[in-house]
Design an enzyme around this catalytic site. Sequence first.
Site, short mmCIF file in Angstrom:
data_model
loop_
_atom_site.label_atom_id
_atom_site.label_comp_id
_atom_site.label_asym_id
_atom_site.label_seq_id
_atom_site.Cartn_x
_atom_site.Cartn_y
_atom_site.Cartn_z
N GLU A 161 0.80 -1.22 0.00
CA GLU A 161 0.00 0.00 0.00
C GLU A 161 0.84 1.28 0.00
O GLU A 161 0.33 2.36 0.18
CB GLU A 161 -0.97 0.00 1.19
CG GLU A 161 -0.34 -0.21 2.56
CD GLU A 161 -0.01 -1.67 2.86
OE1 GLU A 161 1.13 -2.07 2.50
OE2 GLU A 161 -0.82 -2.39 3.44
N ASP A 162 2.13 1.13 -0.24
CA ASP A 162 3.05 2.27 -0.16
C ASP A 162 2.79 3.31 -1.26
O ASP A 162 2.72 2.98 -2.45
CB ASP A 162 4.48 1.77 -0.28
CG ASP A 162 5.49 2.88 -0.18
OD1 ASP A 162 5.72 3.34 0.94
OD2 ASP A 162 6.01 3.32 -1.22
#
Length: 302
Positions: A248-249
């Site tokens: 999810e970066d």
Amino acid sequence: MTLIRLPVPEEFSFDLSLQFLRRSPKELLHRLEHDKVLKLMQVEGKLILFTVMSGKGSLNIDILQGDLNPTGREIVRSYVREWFDLETDLRPFYKLARKDTLLRDLVRKYRGYRIIGQLDLFESLIWAVLGQQINLSFAYSLKQRFVEQFGQTIEHENQKHYLFPSAAKVSTLAPEQLLLLQFSRQKALYTIGIAQAFVEGRISKDKLSGMTLQEAKEELIRIKGIGNWTANYALMKTFRYPDAFPLEDAGLHNAIKNLMGLNSKPDVNRIKKIFKPYKGWEAYATLYLWKSLEDFISSSKK
DNA sequence: CGCCAGGTTAGAG
DNA sequence: CTCTAACATGGC
């Protein structure tokens, strides 16, 4: 003067390693000088200052301050080997990447780039918490103040060298002391809470070593302030699981968006699809995608 | 009323 | 299970 030589693999770039370590002028946990890096660490209770520089097919470690017995020397040697990621055979990863249009050019351009480790779990988790939801530059400012204020130091040739603050020290802080450094209340509470978890033995590097990726992740996420992103980050940088990466970066999303020329950030399913060919090497695919962000910034500025 | 950053949590639906 | 507000402030 003690010199330790450490052989390096063919696919290793000391220059790219230094470039990474040079990322922020606010970094206090190592100091860069010309073509070498100085670092302070604690070995068997003693403070040791050493340098790492490039030699012929090797890294050379020089002890600048502190006495080391043979055991201590071995600790420093294996620390540096792990820090610079010298154990990993990158050839299988490069073989995969050459078949992939997304990474093909990147692995050629940055051949020998490896994951610089963050071997101290406490440091790794706190750094990840500091970096949550803010830009990197501000995260480094927070870290700088935190280390300056609460980290142990020594002086060598008129320069200060810092250790990351100990969990024992941080666990005794009041949130207000961190608010003064411009931590948000949330970050302050997480920071102190994580330190207490270490002090109470609810979490430690030893405890997680040897667990599977999934088990270790679940252990980490029990601690308040550590979510999926932070857990994966630590598993990647501290434990070197090659298949750990923060799905999810935001930076990762931007890298993919730039490289593929998308109008908006890719959704989770698209990212999973992109990472599919890199099973077992996700951490390295992520590393090179992060690296690509520099290219994009510098080219968009022109 | 500017939007997004190397997110996480608690609480609602 | 999924979705959302709140968090705090810098950088562009």
